[in-house]
Design an enzyme around this catalytic site. Sequence first.
Site, PDB file in Angstrom:
ATOM      1  N   ALA A 161      -6.814  -2.905  19.759  1.00 39.86           N
ATOM      2  CA  ALA A 161      -7.872  -1.956  20.121  1.00 39.86           C
ATOM      3  C   ALA A 161      -7.292  -0.667  20.719  1.00 39.86           C
ATOM      4  O   ALA A 161      -7.893   0.394  20.586  1.00 39.86           O
ATOM      5  CB  ALA A 161      -8.853  -2.607  21.092  1.00 39.86           C
ATOM      6  N   THR A 162      -6.145  -0.756  21.363  1.00 34.39           N
ATOM      7  CA  THR A 162      -5.528   0.464  21.907  1.00 34.39           C
ATOM      8  C   THR A 162      -5.247   1.447  20.774  1.00 34.39           C
ATOM      9  O   THR A 162      -5.598   2.630  20.847  1.00 34.39           O
ATOM     10  CB  THR A 162      -4.219   0.119  22.649  1.00 34.39           C
ATOM     11  OG1 THR A 162      -4.534  -0.759  23.737  1.00 34.39           O
ATOM     12  CG2 THR A 162      -3.521   1.361  23.165  1.00 34.39           C
ATOM     13  N   GLN A 221     -14.517  -5.952  23.786  1.00 32.32           N
ATOM     14  CA  GLN A 221     -15.078  -7.037  24.606  1.00 32.32           C
ATOM     15  C   GLN A 221     -16.400  -7.577  24.064  1.00 32.32           C
ATOM     16  O   GLN A 221     -16.921  -8.548  24.618  1.00 32.32           O
ATOM     17  CB  GLN A 221     -15.291  -6.547  26.046  1.00 32.32           C
ATOM     18  CG  GLN A 221     -14.015  -6.219  26.798  1.00 32.32           C
ATOM     19  CD  GLN A 221     -13.224  -7.445  27.211  1.00 32.32           C
ATOM     20  OE1 GLN A 221     -13.721  -8.573  27.182  1.00 32.32           O
ATOM     21  NE2 GLN A 221     -11.982  -7.232  27.593  1.00 32.32           N
ATOM     22  N   SER A 246     -10.319  -5.922  18.672  1.00 32.20           N
ATOM     23  CA  SER A 246      -9.038  -6.534  19.031  1.00 32.20           C
ATOM     24  C   SER A 246      -9.112  -8.032  18.761  1.00 32.20           C
ATOM     25  O   SER A 246     -10.076  -8.681  19.177  1.00 32.20           O
ATOM     26  CB  SER A 246      -8.772  -6.288  20.517  1.00 32.20           C
ATOM     27  OG  SER A 246      -7.597  -6.932  20.911  1.00 32.20           O
ATOM     28  N   HIS A 254      -7.227 -10.516  19.914  1.00 30.89           N
ATOM     29  CA  HIS A 254      -6.926 -11.483  20.987  1.00 30.89           C
ATOM     30  C   HIS A 254      -8.068 -11.681  21.966  1.00 30.89           C
ATOM     31  O   HIS A 254      -7.992 -12.515  22.862  1.00 30.89           O
ATOM     32  CB  HIS A 254      -5.613 -11.150  21.700  1.00 30.89           C
ATOM     33  CG  HIS A 254      -5.600  -9.938  22.572  1.00 30.89           C
ATOM     34  ND1 HIS A 254      -5.682 -10.026  23.939  1.00 30.89           N
ATOM     35  CD2 HIS A 254      -5.464  -8.627  22.292  1.00 30.89           C
ATOM     36  CE1 HIS A 254      -5.599  -8.809  24.458  1.00 30.89           C
ATOM     37  NE2 HIS A 254      -5.465  -7.937  23.475  1.00 30.89           N
ATOM     38  N   THR A 296       3.604  -1.530   6.667  1.00 34.10           N
ATOM     39  CA  THR A 296       3.411  -2.794   5.946  1.00 34.10           C
ATOM     40  C   THR A 296       2.432  -3.670   6.705  1.00 34.10           C
ATOM     41  O   THR A 296       2.576  -3.871   7.915  1.00 34.10           O
ATOM     42  CB  THR A 296       4.761  -3.529   5.790  1.00 34.10           C
ATOM     43  OG1 THR A 296       5.617  -2.687   5.036  1.00 34.10           O
ATOM     44  CG2 THR A 296       4.593  -4.870   5.097  1.00 34.10           C
ATOM     45  N   CYS A 326      -4.483  -4.675  32.456  1.00 32.55           N
ATOM     46  CA  CYS A 326      -3.578  -3.529  32.373  1.00 32.55           C
ATOM     47  C   CYS A 326      -3.413  -2.826  33.704  1.00 32.55           C
ATOM     48  O   CYS A 326      -2.442  -2.126  33.913  1.00 32.55           O
ATOM     49  CB  CYS A 326      -4.063  -2.522  31.339  1.00 32.55           C
ATOM     50  SG  CYS A 326      -4.044  -3.185  29.688  1.00 32.55           S
TER      51      CYS A 326
HETATM   52  C1  LIG Z   1     -12.438  -2.609  26.353  1.00 27.85           C
HETATM   53  C2  LIG Z   1     -11.028  -2.752  25.874  1.00 27.85           C
HETATM   54  N1  LIG Z   1     -10.489  -1.821  25.071  1.00 27.85           N
HETATM   55  C3  LIG Z   1      -9.240  -1.908  24.618  1.00 27.85           C
HETATM   56  C4  LIG Z   1      -8.427  -2.957  24.955  1.00 27.85           C
HETATM   57  C5  LIG Z   1      -7.030  -2.994  24.434  1.00 27.85           C
HETATM   58  O1  LIG Z   1      -6.911  -3.888  23.370  1.00 27.85           O
HETATM   59  P1  LIG Z   1      -5.487  -4.289  22.776  1.00 27.85           P
HETATM   60  O2  LIG Z   1      -4.879  -5.188  23.786  1.00 27.85           O
HETATM   61  O3  LIG Z   1      -5.816  -4.998  21.489  1.00 27.85           O
HETATM   62  O4  LIG Z   1      -4.712  -3.056  22.564  1.00 27.85           O
HETATM   63  C6  LIG Z   1      -8.928  -3.965  25.780  1.00 27.85           C
HETATM   64  C7  LIG Z   1      -8.074  -5.078  26.200  1.00 27.85           C
HETATM   65  O5  LIG Z   1      -7.872  -5.247  27.365  1.00 27.85           O
HETATM   66  C8  LIG Z   1     -10.256  -3.850  26.260  1.00 27.85           C
HETATM   67  O6  LIG Z   1     -10.776  -4.766  27.079  1.00 27.85           O
HETATM   68  S1  FES Z   2      -5.694  -6.322  28.622  1.00 31.62           S
HETATM   69 FE1  FES Z   2      -7.654  -5.761  29.285  1.00 31.62          FE
HETATM   70  S2  FES Z   2      -7.290  -4.056  30.443  1.00 31.62           S
HETATM   71 FE2  FES Z   2      -5.501  -4.361  29.393  1.00 31.62          FE
END
Ligand SMILES: Cc1ncc(COP(=O)(O)O)c(C=O)c1O
Ligand code: FES
Length: 417
Positions: free
Chosen positions: A88-89, A196, A216, A218, A256, A341
């Site tokens: 998701a990042t 989420q 995302s 995970h 890839t 994070c």
């Molecule tokens: C709302 C939200 N956006 C983005 C992310 C980042 O996702 P990813 O770990 O897949 O980069 C998270 C994960 O903590 C999240 O909760």
């Molecule tokens: S894993 Fe959720 S805030 Fe980074």
Amino acid sequence: MNNQSVSAQRDLTMKLPIYLDYSATCPVDPRVAKKMAEQLTMEGNFGNPASRSHLFGWKAEEAVEDARRNLAELVNADPREIVWTSGATESDNLAIKGAAHFYQGKGKHIITSKIEHKAVLDTCRQLEREGFEVTYLNPREDGIVYPEQVQEAMRDDTIVVSLMHVNNEIGVINDIAAIGEICRARKVIFHVDAAQSAGRLPIDLAETKVDLMSFSAHKMYGPKGIGALYVRRKPRVRLEAQMHGGGHERGMRSGTLATHQIVGMGEAARIVKEEMAAESKRIEALRDRFWDQIKDMEEVHVNGSWEQRVPGILNVSFAFVEGESLIMSLKDLAISSGSACTSASLEPSYVLRALGVNDELAHSSLRFSFGRFTTEHEVDTAAAEVRKAVEKLRELSPLWDMYKDGIDLNTIEWAAH
Ligand SMILES: Cc1ncc(COP(=O)(O)O)c(C=O)c1O
Ligand code: FES
């Protein structure tokens, strides 16, 4: 192995803490892990999905496309609208930078909120350095960003609105359907971070006017390091690529394709689509069971709207107890004081601050998040441990004594130091 036997097996071997941090990440569902492992070897789909000249490539491509269909079905999208990313990042970066760069000829104003994930906030900061202007909306006290706030912040040069569907720290849900209507009426691109919410709430992208949506794996019992971005085809949304190379993913994201990761995300999406309704009910019951066992304690508050929230996340403030001390005395529970994070930082959560929670109370807050493998026994144990730890820490707290003696702590003039 089914869910119950996973939990039972863990109970037997356990000296591990009880995992109540499903919003940070989820364990991979064993069914997903099995399917992923099958991809990796000579007998599996190890080929490069971009190889057009032999069977190994064709098979890998088929596996990738099956997964794309599964993810698209979870959110009622066209598979051609799904672009694979590393999480998701990356999806947030690609969506916001990609749209801002592509549409900057129309304007340079972006709207977001103060309680977005850092992947959105830092991306917006970067765009500010490039000359874009960003409005950071403050949610109301209940943690919700209201559609009228978005309407009021709109300008003639607004090109992108980026708001999360569900907040990762407090679990509160934004009304993305209503915000989507506002954006569409003004032809402004609407990006939603659904990391989420996907797999936890029903999402229908044929109905909802969202242009870009981040996912995302995970957070839905798939592997880490894989995600996707939904990019609407009708009306068509254009993005400037952020990763250049072999032109994969229709030029939007070269590299890839990670077949085993993608297959994992597809399987995770397939399972969660089937099980979401029952799973949500079960998790809500666990959340209520947990809350029922601690809610009668004094000075315990839930942060964010109670009604408009996903079942799995509960963010609670325990006044007169310092959050980090509480986590330290709850060694048998895997919980956090906010997002993963930012969990290395001792600063109070920027999300809670934006809701108007004062620093002391923000400092005394914990996030409990429940998921697929959480059991009633774990919830009962956790609630008992939390009660015990809070009571013990309050016994040691002079502030708690003063509060109990009826002294109004706001009237005290503390010595400066
Ligand atoms: C709302 C939200 N956006 C983005 C992310 C980042 O996702 P990813 O770990 O897949 O980069 C998270 C994960 O903590 C999240 O909760
Ligand atoms: S894993 Fe959720 S805030 Fe980074």
